[in-house]
Write a protein that holds these residues in place. Structure first.
Motif, PDB file in Angstrom:
ATOM      1  N   GLN A  98       0.980  -1.158   0.026  1.00  0.00           N
ATOM      2  CA  GLN A  98       0.115  -0.024   0.067  1.00  0.00           C
ATOM      3  C   GLN A  98       0.693   1.233   0.049  1.00  0.00           C
ATOM      4  O   GLN A  98       2.047   1.284   0.630  1.00  0.00           O
ATOM      5  N   VAL A  99       0.365   2.233  -0.491  1.00  0.00           N
ATOM      6  CA  VAL A  99       0.989   3.479  -0.848  1.00  0.00           C
ATOM      7  C   VAL A  99       0.796   4.130   0.743  1.00  0.00           C
ATOM      8  O   VAL A  99      -0.195   4.561   0.967  1.00  0.00           O
ATOM      9  N   ALA A 100       1.982   4.549   1.476  1.00  0.00           N
ATOM     10  CA  ALA A 100       2.010   4.998   2.822  1.00  0.00           C
ATOM     11  C   ALA A 100       2.228   6.713   2.555  1.00  0.00           C
ATOM     12  O   ALA A 100       1.946   7.586   3.309  1.00  0.00           O
ATOM     13  N   TYR A 101       3.118   6.872   1.720  1.00  0.00           N
ATOM     14  CA  TYR A 101       3.619   8.335   1.277  1.00  0.00           C
ATOM     15  C   TYR A 101       4.013   8.557  -0.127  1.00  0.00           C
ATOM     16  O   TYR A 101       4.335   7.754  -0.802  1.00  0.00           O
ATOM     17  N   ARG A 102       3.580   9.592  -0.725  1.00  0.00           N
ATOM     18  CA  ARG A 102       3.838  10.082  -2.297  1.00  0.00           C
ATOM     19  C   ARG A 102       4.823  11.394  -1.910  1.00  0.00           C
ATOM     20  O   ARG A 102       4.433  12.251  -1.524  1.00  0.00           O
ATOM     21  N   ALA A 103       6.059  11.114  -2.547  1.00  0.00           N
ATOM     22  CA  ALA A 103       6.933  12.136  -2.379  1.00  0.00           C
ATOM     23  C   ALA A 103       7.037  13.085  -3.596  1.00  0.00           C
ATOM     24  O   ALA A 103       6.951  12.684  -4.716  1.00  0.00           O
ATOM     25  N   ASP A 104       7.439  14.294  -3.255  1.00  0.00           N
ATOM     26  CA  ASP A 104       7.719  15.247  -4.415  1.00  0.00           C
ATOM     27  C   ASP A 104       9.199  15.294  -5.061  1.00  0.00           C
ATOM     28  O   ASP A 104       9.312  15.427  -6.202  1.00  0.00           O
ATOM     29  N   ASN A 105       9.687  14.624  -4.069  1.00  0.00           N
ATOM     30  CA  ASN A 105      11.302  14.443  -4.520  1.00  0.00           C
ATOM     31  C   ASN A 105      12.051  13.407  -3.996  1.00  0.00           C
ATOM     32  O   ASN A 105      11.401  12.761  -3.054  1.00  0.00           O
ATOM     33  N   LEU A 106      13.139  13.002  -4.489  1.00  0.00           N
ATOM     34  CA  LEU A 106      13.784  11.602  -3.889  1.00  0.00           C
ATOM     35  C   LEU A 106      14.343  11.875  -2.439  1.00  0.00           C
ATOM     36  O   LEU A 106      14.300  10.770  -1.598  1.00  0.00           O
ATOM     37  N   PHE A 107      14.630  13.177  -1.977  1.00  0.00           N
ATOM     38  CA  PHE A 107      14.974  13.247  -0.687  1.00  0.00           C
ATOM     39  C   PHE A 107      14.009  13.006   0.430  1.00  0.00           C
ATOM     40  O   PHE A 107      13.973  12.401   1.550  1.00  0.00           O
ATOM     41  N   ASP A 108      12.595  13.319   0.244  1.00  0.00           N
ATOM     42  CA  ASP A 108      11.535  13.163   0.766  1.00  0.00           C
ATOM     43  C   ASP A 108      11.166  11.624   0.849  1.00  0.00           C
ATOM     44  O   ASP A 108      10.699  11.032   1.878  1.00  0.00           O
ATOM     45  N   ALA A 109      11.324  11.049  -0.203  1.00  0.00           N
ATOM     46  CA  ALA A 109      11.224   9.588  -0.322  1.00  0.00           C
ATOM     47  C   ALA A 109      11.969   8.982   0.622  1.00  0.00           C
ATOM     48  O   ALA A 109      11.557   7.917   1.422  1.00  0.00           O
ATOM     49  N   HIS A 110      13.065   9.060   0.652  1.00  0.00           N
ATOM     50  CA  HIS A 110      14.037   8.422   1.428  1.00  0.00           C
ATOM     51  C   HIS A 110      14.061   8.622   2.789  1.00  0.00           C
ATOM     52  O   HIS A 110      14.363   8.075   3.760  1.00  0.00           O
ATOM     53  N   LEU A 111      13.691  10.068   3.283  1.00  0.00           N
ATOM     54  CA  LEU A 111      13.420  10.472   4.631  1.00  0.00           C
ATOM     55  C   LEU A 111      12.025   9.659   5.080  1.00  0.00           C
ATOM     56  O   LEU A 111      12.209   9.291   6.108  1.00  0.00           O
ATOM     57  N   ALA A 112      11.028   9.497   4.280  1.00  0.00           N
ATOM     58  CA  ALA A 112      10.037   8.915   4.671  1.00  0.00           C
ATOM     59  C   ALA A 112      10.165   7.265   4.773  1.00  0.00           C
ATOM     60  O   ALA A 112       9.900   6.444   5.922  1.00  0.00           O
ATOM     61  N   ARG A 113      11.019   6.764   3.926  1.00  0.00           N
ATOM     62  CA  ARG A 113      11.626   5.302   3.896  1.00  0.00           C
ATOM     63  C   ARG A 113      12.274   5.015   5.299  1.00  0.00           C
ATOM     64  O   ARG A 113      12.078   4.167   6.067  1.00  0.00           O
ATOM     65  N   HIS A 114      13.328   6.078   5.540  1.00  0.00           N
ATOM     66  CA  HIS A 114      14.058   5.998   7.001  1.00  0.00           C
ATOM     67  C   HIS A 114      13.215   5.975   8.172  1.00  0.00           C
ATOM     68  O   HIS A 114      13.633   5.449   9.150  1.00  0.00           O
ATOM     69  N   ALA A 115      12.259   6.795   8.070  1.00  0.00           N
ATOM     70  CA  ALA A 115      11.451   7.017   9.147  1.00  0.00           C
ATOM     71  C   ALA A 115      10.390   5.810   9.471  1.00  0.00           C
ATOM     72  O   ALA A 115      10.413   5.559  10.809  1.00  0.00           O
ATOM     73  N   LEU A 116      10.117   4.931   8.429  1.00  0.00           N
ATOM     74  CA  LEU A 116       9.263   4.017   8.717  1.00  0.00           C
ATOM     75  C   LEU A 116      10.246   2.616   9.035  1.00  0.00           C
ATOM     76  O   LEU A 116       9.823   1.905  10.014  1.00  0.00           O
ATOM     77  N   GLU A 117      11.335   2.614   8.516  1.00  0.00           N
ATOM     78  CA  GLU A 117      12.366   1.705   8.690  1.00  0.00           C
ATOM     79  C   GLU A 117      12.863   1.856  10.215  1.00  0.00           C
ATOM     80  O   GLU A 117      12.995   0.642  10.989  1.00  0.00           O
ATOM     81  N   ASP A 118      12.993   3.039  10.620  1.00  0.00           N
ATOM     82  CA  ASP A 118      13.227   3.402  12.169  1.00  0.00           C
ATOM     83  C   ASP A 118      12.259   2.744  13.294  1.00  0.00           C
ATOM     84  O   ASP A 118      12.573   2.573  14.338  1.00  0.00           O
ATOM     85  N   ALA A 119      11.195   2.744  12.573  1.00  0.00           N
ATOM     86  CA  ALA A 119       9.850   2.422  13.464  1.00  0.00           C
ATOM     87  C   ALA A 119       9.344   0.965  13.249  1.00  0.00           C
ATOM     88  O   ALA A 119       8.627   0.453  13.878  1.00  0.00           O
ATOM     89  N   GLY A 120      10.613   0.050  12.621  1.00  0.00           N
ATOM     90  CA  GLY A 120      10.217  -1.181  12.580  1.00  0.00           C
ATOM     91  C   GLY A 120       9.185  -1.702  11.269  1.00  0.00           C
ATOM     92  O   GLY A 120       8.874  -2.779  11.248  1.00  0.00           O
ATOM     93  N   ILE A 121       9.139  -0.702  10.429  1.00  0.00           N
ATOM     94  CA  ILE A 121       8.099  -1.078   9.395  1.00  0.00           C
ATOM     95  C   ILE A 121       8.976  -1.390   8.107  1.00  0.00           C
ATOM     96  O   ILE A 121       9.621  -0.242   7.673  1.00  0.00           O
ATOM     97  N   PRO A 122       8.821  -2.460   7.448  1.00  0.00           N
ATOM     98  CA  PRO A 122       9.568  -2.453   6.149  1.00  0.00           C
ATOM     99  C   PRO A 122       8.882  -1.564   4.896  1.00  0.00           C
ATOM    100  O   PRO A 122       7.652  -1.300   4.930  1.00  0.00           O
TER     101      PRO A 122
END
Length: 88
Positions: free
Chosen positions: A2-26
């Motif tokens: 499922q789409v959890a976040y739609r990013a405007d740029n690559l930096f935001d996409a990776h910030l969201a991915r890292h925030a999710l992975e830090d919370a234990g979510i793949p």
């Protein structure tokens, strides 16, 4: 997935991915490889951060807690009582 976040740029996409992975979510960033085709594809809506179906509620909570789901803030009008029309 499922789409959890739609990013405007690559930096935001990776910030969201890292925030999710830090919370234990793949999490996985889809559309990253399409950025090189900017002349052929629209530049919006390409980057999506996706999570497993069962992790979507936790992912939204983690993104909200990290401040990534807050709308953009306009620093130009911070602290002004009313923006209105200003003289040039």
């Amino acid at each position: 997935m499922q789409v959890a976040y739609r990013a405007d740029n690559l930096f935001d996409a990776h910030l969201a991915r890292h925030a999710l992975e830090d919370a234990g979510i793949p999490a996985f960033v889809f559309g990253e490889s399409l950025l090189g085709a900017g002349g052929e594809l629209p530049l919006f809506g390409v980057l999506r951060v996706c999570v497993p179906d069962v992790a979507l509620p936790d992912a939204r909570a983690a993104l909200q807690a990290s401040g990534l789901l807050d709308g953009p803030q306009d620093p130009t009008f911070d602290g002004l009582p009313e923006a209105g029309l200003l003289p040039a």
